[in-house]
Scaffold this active site. Structure first.
Site, PDB file in Angstrom:
ATOM      1  CG  HIS A 165      -6.508  -5.521   1.821  1.00 59.63           C
ATOM      2  ND1 HIS A 165      -5.965  -6.422   2.720  1.00 59.63           N
ATOM      3  CD2 HIS A 165      -7.682  -5.097   2.343  1.00 59.63           C
ATOM      4  CE1 HIS A 165      -6.785  -6.531   3.756  1.00 59.63           C
ATOM      5  NE2 HIS A 165      -7.832  -5.745   3.563  1.00 59.63           N
ATOM      6  CG  ASP A 207      -4.841 -10.183   3.436  1.00 59.87           C
ATOM      7  OD1 ASP A 207      -4.548 -10.690   2.327  1.00 59.87           O
ATOM      8  OD2 ASP A 207      -4.593  -8.999   3.725  1.00 59.87           O
ATOM      9  CG  ASP A 229      -2.686  -8.516   0.796  1.00 63.63           C
ATOM     10  OD1 ASP A 229      -1.961  -8.784   1.773  1.00 63.63           O
ATOM     11  OD2 ASP A 229      -3.734  -7.834   0.892  1.00 63.63           O
ATOM     12  CG  HIS A 271      -1.963  -1.053   1.240  1.00 64.23           C
ATOM     13  ND1 HIS A 271      -2.855  -1.242   0.201  1.00 64.23           N
ATOM     14  CD2 HIS A 271      -2.246  -2.016   2.157  1.00 64.23           C
ATOM     15  CE1 HIS A 271      -3.642  -2.282   0.492  1.00 64.23           C
ATOM     16  NE2 HIS A 271      -3.290  -2.774   1.666  1.00 64.23           N
TER      17      HIS A 271
END
Ligand SMILES: [Zn+2]
Length: 308
Positions: A164, A245, A162, A125
């Site tokens: 996200h 995740d 991931d 991120h």
């Protein structure tokens, strides 16, 4: 040839406020899982600290200086809604960068078949000029560009599973045709980017998954979009932003994968890496917040890497 495991006890020294999911126990869970005798064959190396200037291959100088200037003497400094620095966070983040570069070095020069780095804080991120979503420095972009700069890799594919979307990685490589960014992620979900229409200069491949998706949708996304893109890109190195995740037990999202799916995706990428770039894969830990699921997923991923 062996799989390199890059780790360091310092990765438990980046502290976060109580109740924060991206916590030191994640590293302890992984270390314990990989202490099992079936991982005796790993080549184990401690992540060295990188010089802070190394971060400027992915980040603006002003941002790197801001991170350096924000180290708290005690307690926490808050950089965004959920991203914190504790007194040793800069030092820890530089070991994460150093570990990513060490893995790229060893895999590029053929000293290891592939590598997994159990590092934190995560990176995908983090944008060129801002910390975000638990991330300080973008370890995946730094590994990719280090392989290009130090080892002459022309094209590097970053595959991000991931749950996200890696907005930071996408933004940094947006107009860089030498780096492919291919991501599966839940949508809608934080950070909100990652629509299929976001394609950069043809080097970005986003495959969003609906909440509630499981193995079938994930494998379909890989078979139809991610794997053909990586194969067609003919990379000299594959970097994996390995967040775990999307596991069904994870508290931060609603995708229903099991550890077997991460092993499957690992093997699918290994098959392409074998054909395109002598098997070179550098895998970097991103998210994964249920400790039991994280440990089992990392074990499945690393066991697959060791089957090279
Ligand atoms: Zn994540």
């Amino acid at each position: 040839m062996t799989t390199l495991y890059v780790h360091h006890p310092i990765f438990t020294e980046h502290l976060v406020p109580s109740g924060h999911p991206e916590r030191p126990d994640r590293i302890r869970a992984i270390e314990e899982a990989l202490s099992d005798e079936r991982f005796d064959g790993l080549l184990r190396r401690m992540a060295p600290a990188a010089d802070i200037d190394v971060a400027t291959i992915a980040h603006d100088r002003e941002y790197v200086d801001l991170i350096r200037g924000n180290v708290p003497a005690e307690g926490f400094v808050r950089l965004d809604a959920d991203t914190f620095m504790s007194p040793r966070s800069l030092e820890v983040a530089l070991h994460a960068v150093g570990g990513a570069c060490l893995a790229a070095d060893e895999v590029m020069r053929g000293a290891a078949a592939n590598a997994f780095c159990a590092v934190r804080p995560p990176g995908h991120h983090a944008e060129a000029d801002r910390a975000m979503g638990f991330c300080l420095f973008n370890n995946a972009v730094i590994a990719a560009r280090h392989a290009q700069k130090a080892h002459g890799a022309e094209r590097v594919a970053i595959v991000d599973w991931d749950v996200h979307h890696g907005n930071g990685t996408q933004a940094i490589v947006w107009s860089d045709p030498t780096v492919l960014y291919a991501s599966t992620h839940q949508m809608p979900l934080y950070p909100g980017t990652g629509a299929p229409e976001e394609t950069g200069v043809g080097n970005i491949v986003n495959v969003p998954l609906s909440p509630g998706s499981g193995s079938d949708a994930f494998q379909r996304a890989f078979l139809d979009r991610i794997l053909p893109s990586v194969d067609g890109f003919a990379p000299d190195l594959v970097v994996i932003s390995a967040g775990f995740d999307a596991h069904k037990s994870d508290p931060l999202a609603a995708i229903n994968l099991t550890e077997a799916d991460f092993a499957w995706a690992t093997e699918a990428l290994m098959e392409i890496a074998d054909r395109r770039c002598q098997g070179r894969i550098v895998s970097l830990l991103e998210g994964g917040y249920d400790l039991e699921a994280l440990a089992a997923s990392v074990a499945a991923h690393v066991a697959a890497l060791m089957s090279a």
